[in-house]
Design a protein around this motif. Structure first.
Motif, mmCIF file in Angstrom:
data_model
loop_
_atom_site.group_PDB
_atom_site.id
_atom_site.type_symbol
_atom_site.label_atom_id
_atom_site.label_comp_id
_atom_site.label_asym_id
_atom_site.label_seq_id
_atom_site.Cartn_x
_atom_site.Cartn_y
_atom_site.Cartn_z
ATOM 1 N N GLY A 61 -96.182 0.527 61.652
ATOM 2 C CA GLY A 61 -95.516 0.011 62.970
ATOM 3 C C GLY A 61 -94.208 0.141 63.328
ATOM 4 N N LYS A 62 -93.482 0.609 61.968
ATOM 5 C CA LYS A 62 -91.811 0.900 61.969
ATOM 6 C C LYS A 62 -91.695 2.280 62.344
ATOM 7 N N VAL A 63 -90.442 2.455 62.418
ATOM 8 C CA VAL A 63 -89.953 3.912 62.415
ATOM 9 C C VAL A 63 -88.972 4.162 61.478
ATOM 10 N N LYS A 64 -88.463 5.136 61.006
ATOM 11 C CA LYS A 64 -87.726 5.428 59.842
ATOM 12 C C LYS A 64 -86.170 4.785 59.924
ATOM 13 N N GLU A 65 -85.868 4.612 61.386
ATOM 14 C CA GLU A 65 -84.585 4.194 61.663
ATOM 15 C C GLU A 65 -84.497 2.664 61.555
ATOM 16 N N PHE A 122 -85.284 1.028 58.894
ATOM 17 C CA PHE A 122 -84.966 0.741 57.349
ATOM 18 C C PHE A 122 -83.738 1.146 56.853
ATOM 19 N N ASN A 123 -83.193 0.273 56.164
ATOM 20 C CA ASN A 123 -81.785 0.283 55.457
ATOM 21 C C ASN A 123 -82.136 0.387 54.002
ATOM 22 N N ILE A 124 -81.729 1.181 53.310
ATOM 23 C CA ILE A 124 -81.887 1.381 51.751
ATOM 24 C C ILE A 124 -80.298 1.837 51.180
ATOM 25 N N ILE A 134 -84.270 -2.424 49.802
ATOM 26 C CA ILE A 134 -84.622 -1.880 50.960
ATOM 27 C C ILE A 134 -84.768 -2.858 52.041
ATOM 28 N N SER A 135 -84.308 -2.744 53.076
ATOM 29 C CA SER A 135 -84.361 -4.103 54.109
ATOM 30 C C SER A 135 -84.746 -3.413 55.532
ATOM 31 N N SER A 136 -85.085 -4.202 56.178
ATOM 32 C CA SER A 136 -85.491 -4.095 57.742
ATOM 33 C C SER A 136 -85.250 -5.337 58.547
ATOM 34 N N GLU A 137 -84.864 -5.042 59.818
ATOM 35 C CA GLU A 137 -84.539 -6.218 60.733
ATOM 36 C C GLU A 137 -84.923 -5.656 62.112
ATOM 37 N N GLU A 138 -85.694 -6.556 62.649
ATOM 38 C CA GLU A 138 -86.305 -6.141 63.916
ATOM 39 C C GLU A 138 -86.209 -7.148 65.077
ATOM 40 N N LYS A 139 -85.561 -7.024 66.306
ATOM 41 C CA LYS A 139 -85.628 -8.014 67.259
ATOM 42 C C LYS A 139 -86.227 -7.377 68.611
ATOM 43 N N THR A 140 -87.051 -8.200 69.053
ATOM 44 C CA THR A 140 -87.463 -7.940 70.544
ATOM 45 C C THR A 140 -87.442 -9.186 71.482
ATOM 46 N N GLU A 141 -87.135 -8.703 72.582
ATOM 47 C CA GLU A 141 -87.133 -9.509 73.906
ATOM 48 C C GLU A 141 -87.928 -9.123 74.795
ATOM 49 N N LYS A 142 -88.601 -9.923 75.525
ATOM 50 C CA LYS A 142 -89.558 -9.666 76.621
ATOM 51 C C LYS A 142 -89.215 -10.690 77.854
ATOM 52 N N GLU A 143 -89.069 -10.150 78.940
ATOM 53 C CA GLU A 143 -88.787 -11.117 80.091
ATOM 54 C C GLU A 143 -89.631 -10.707 81.146
ATOM 55 N N ARG A 150 -90.438 -15.826 79.256
ATOM 56 C CA ARG A 150 -89.217 -15.228 78.322
ATOM 57 C C ARG A 150 -89.747 -15.476 76.727
ATOM 58 N N GLU A 151 -89.801 -14.184 76.412
ATOM 59 C CA GLU A 151 -90.298 -14.331 74.853
ATOM 60 C C GLU A 151 -89.186 -13.601 74.045
ATOM 61 N N PHE A 152 -89.099 -14.096 72.582
ATOM 62 C CA PHE A 152 -88.404 -13.005 71.949
ATOM 63 C C PHE A 152 -88.904 -13.274 70.386
ATOM 64 N N SER A 153 -88.756 -12.331 69.652
ATOM 65 C CA SER A 153 -89.297 -12.725 68.013
ATOM 66 C C SER A 153 -88.335 -11.816 67.405
ATOM 67 N N TYR A 154 -88.121 -12.274 65.947
ATOM 68 C CA TYR A 154 -87.202 -11.547 65.115
ATOM 69 C C TYR A 154 -87.968 -11.418 63.680
ATOM 70 N N SER A 155 -88.075 -10.617 63.137
ATOM 71 C CA SER A 155 -88.627 -10.360 61.880
ATOM 72 C C SER A 155 -87.550 -9.508 60.943
ATOM 73 N N SER A 156 -87.626 -9.992 59.751
ATOM 74 C CA SER A 156 -86.834 -9.034 58.704
ATOM 75 C C SER A 156 -87.508 -9.195 57.226
ATOM 76 N N PHE A 157 -87.144 -8.294 56.482
ATOM 77 C CA PHE A 157 -87.684 -8.639 55.160
ATOM 78 C C PHE A 157 -86.299 -7.690 54.199
ATOM 79 N N ARG A 158 -86.408 -7.946 53.096
ATOM 80 C CA ARG A 158 -85.523 -7.639 51.840
ATOM 81 C C ARG A 158 -86.074 -7.504 50.670
ATOM 82 N N ARG A 159 -86.343 -6.284 49.941
ATOM 83 C CA ARG A 159 -86.835 -6.168 48.593
ATOM 84 C C ARG A 159 -85.854 -5.370 47.848
ATOM 85 N N ALA A 160 -85.657 -5.912 46.597
ATOM 86 C CA ALA A 160 -84.462 -5.465 45.476
ATOM 87 C C ALA A 160 -85.270 -5.053 44.425
#
Length: 143
Positions: free
Chosen positions: A54-58, A60-62, A71-80, A91-101
């Motif tokens: 469900g992600k796109v290559k943009e 990710f941050n490596i 390797i990390s990723s951060e995603e924020k979404t807002e829906k109004e 009004r809904e919003f979500s935030y998800s992130s991960f980080r693997r080292a």
């Protein structure tokens, strides 16, 4: 078959309660947003496969810092949704992130690391240094 989970300890302690997997308000899996990783080694490189559908290559941050690959990723979404007067009806919003080292072995050539993302899997290739590659078999003559 029992449908009710019973505590066999007559007086449960606070520590037992804190160590339950749902101690964070019913969260059953604390690492639910940390993607699974496969690591494999071949004669010429190491490979990391990170499942992140469900992600796109943009997304990710490596990066490499002090011999640690992160390797990390951060995603924020807002829906109004607004009504005709411009007031919010929802009004809904979500935030998800991960980080693997990962600590890199000395045999990795950090300057030649590359990554691709396809079909929900991030593939990171870590080539080995020339001196770490296996030497071909040779025959030693007896004098």
């Amino acid at each position: 078959m029992n449908l009710i989970k019973r505590n066999t300890v007559p007086f449960p302690s606070i520590i037992d309660e804190l160590l339950k997997p749902d101690w964070l308000g019913g969260m059953q899996n604390f690492n639910a947003n940390v993607p699974a990783v496969n690591i494999k080694e071949t004669d010429t490189n190491f490979g990391i496969e990170l499942a992140a559908p469900g992600k796109v290559k943009e997304d990710f941050n490596i990066e490499i810092d002090h011999n640690v690959l992160t390797i990390s990723s951060e995603e924020k979404t807002e829906k109004e949704e607004k009504d005709n007067q411009g007031k919010y009806t929802r009004r809904e919003f979500s935030y998800s992130s991960f980080r693997r080292a990962f600590t890199l072995p000395e045999s990795v050539n950090a300057d030649s690391i590359n990554a691709t993302y396809e079909n929900g899997v991030l593939h990171v290739t870590l080539p080995k240094r020339e001196e770490a590659l296996p030497k071909p078999k040779r025959l030693i003559e007896i004098a």
